[in-house]
Design a protein around this motif. Structure first.
Motif: not given
Length: 458
Positions: A85-96, A408-418
């Motif tokens: 999931w993180t790789a997808m976000a990195v790839h998108d911002v890299a393209q931009q 470990s598991q959640l694609i929407d892991f947020d350190v504060y919220n978790n």
């Protein structure tokens, strides 16, 4: 996507086809949980600094290899789902960034070590990044500053800027209700989103044939294909990047879904029962301020309702956990948490935790929820509360083990919220009513009366 790797002993860097004018110093921008070009004040500060100094700006993303090691609880700290999931976000911002004439340097190693080395070798004067008020993330900043580096951090992940609060951030009310009332009394007015970046400064001149390209940290293909997922990230509309996030936000409002949010938010399956913003918010592909600005625009055109208010209410919960981290720091991670109440007797139930983690508790709703989480990296908010409650109150396990599994598991892991939510449900947080136990039988009857969700996953 390809990930470029820079080992700690490397002495050379990537060269661009066109070389900017030579300068003796420059600015490095470190993308952290802000993988976007819209509403990114930290990146804007870095750009402004580079322009004032008539120098270059190098954007960098560091995949922290320590987060791929085994946790103290015996499992990998970051799952393949989260990496993909993180790789997808990195790839998108890299393209931009490439489209703007810049480039994202992607590195897999210890952040504080490699950033210090990078700045030294490039004679960079300043490192700019967003501020993350969690202990592990703060350690990297402290290490960089101890090395004598100029590090500028920018607070930017909350709806309200620190100066907009009716109290000093360190004096935030402990209970959410007190925080919400104080904020709403002074008129709830989140900061206006910063405009999207449309121009990037020149890159530094870097030595050639240095970086070895590697395959992505996690291949998304096999991970995304479960059609049962409540967050169907195999579909282009649910891609992990910023552009998909903004398109989803627009589509959510255009379809009028904010008016039904409060009535449907406790759903267990399907793509429309909730906003589904959290995976994009977690990586920073979507700004909370941008999301709320879209709701304000929706209200101006379609009218404000209890449902649109409730979306803001939930975003305020998100803010509150961030301010609590600023106030309490490491105490948010202690087993005792923020509470002086007696600890539960008997210690951690390791066998119970393993049954929970592997979806073998024997309770259908809990096992169905864990199967979805483990298979897709996602589950509904209603399910998460039940999963956490069952682990803490029925199996009598250490809440920190559950928090680590979600991390470990959640694609929407947020350190504060978790951390904040697990403290809240365990009774070790700031809720004056103490722990929150959910009766899983009643919850199954209330939210899955016909058993559709359980049949889907069992």
């Amino acid at each position: 996507m390809q990930t470029q790797y820079l080992g700690s002993q490397s002495t050379q860097f990537l060269r661009k086809n066109t070389s900017p004018p030579q300068v003796t110093s420059g600015v490095v921008y470190w993308f952290r949980n802000d993988l976007r070009l819209h509403d990114n004040p930290a990146l804007q500060q870095a750009i402004a600094l580079a322009k004032r100094q008539h120098t270059w700006l190098l954007p960098v993303f560091v995949q922290d290899t320590a987060l791929q090691l085994t946790s103290p609880w015996g499992f990998v700290r970051t799952s393949a789902h989260r990496l993909a999931w993180t790789a997808m976000a990195v790839h998108d911002v890299a393209q931009q960034l490439t489209a703007l004439g810049s480039q994202l340097l992607q590195i897999s190693v210890d952040p504080s070590e490699v950033l210090a080395e990078l700045m030294t070798r490039l004679s960079a004067s300043t490192l700019v990044c967003e501020d993350i008020a969690a202990p592990y993330e703060q350690t990297h900043i402290h290490t960089l500053k101890k090395r004598g580096l100029d590090v500028q951090t920018v607070w930017q992940s909350t709806l309200m800027a620190p100066e907009q609060l009716p109290f000093a951030p360190q004096d935030v009310p402990d209970a959410f209700s007190g925080f919400r009332r104080a904020v709403e009394r002074q008129t709830f007015a989140p900061a206006t989103p910063a405009p999207a970046i449309t121009h990037m400064p020149a890159l530094p001149e870097l030595a050639s044939d240095a970086l070895t390209t590697h395959p992505p940290l996690a291949s998304a293909g096999a991970l995304l294909n479960d059609p049962r997922s409540a967050f169907p990230w195999s579909q282009p509309a649910f891609h992990g990047g910023e552009r998909a996030a903004l398109a989803h936000l627009s589509n959510y409002c255009e379809r009028g879904l904010p008016h039904s949010y409060k009535a449907t938010r406790n759903g267990l399956y399907g793509a429309d029962y909730s906003t589904k913003w959290s995976p994009w918010l977690a990586t920073g592909a979507l700004s909370a301020r941008q999301a709320w600005a879209a709701i304000q625009s929706f209200e101006a055109q379609q009218g404000a309702t209890d449902s649109t208010y409730w979306i803001g209410f939930e975003l305020l919960w998100r803010d509150h956990f961030r301010w609590l981290h600023l106030k309490y720091g490491e105490r948010m991670y202690w087993q005792r948490g923020l509470s002086n109440a007696p600890m539960q007797q008997g210690g951690h139930n390791a066998r119970g935790f393993e049954r929970w983690r592997t979806a073998q508790t024997g309770h259908a709703l809990i096992d169905a929820g864990m199967r979805e989480l483990n298979a897709t990296g996602y589950s509904s908010n209603r399910l998460r509360q039940n999963l956490a409650s069952f682990l803490i109150h029925d199996l009598r396990c250490d809440w920190r083990a559950g928090a680590a599994w979600f991390e470990s598991q959640l694609i929407d892991f947020d350190v504060y919220n978790n951390q904040g939510n697990w403290l809240y449900l365990s009774g070790r947080g700031t809720d004056p009513r103490g722990s929150r136990r959910f009766n899983p039988d009643k919850q199954a009857n209330d939210y899955d009366a016909d058993g559709t969700y359980r049949k889907l996953w069992l």
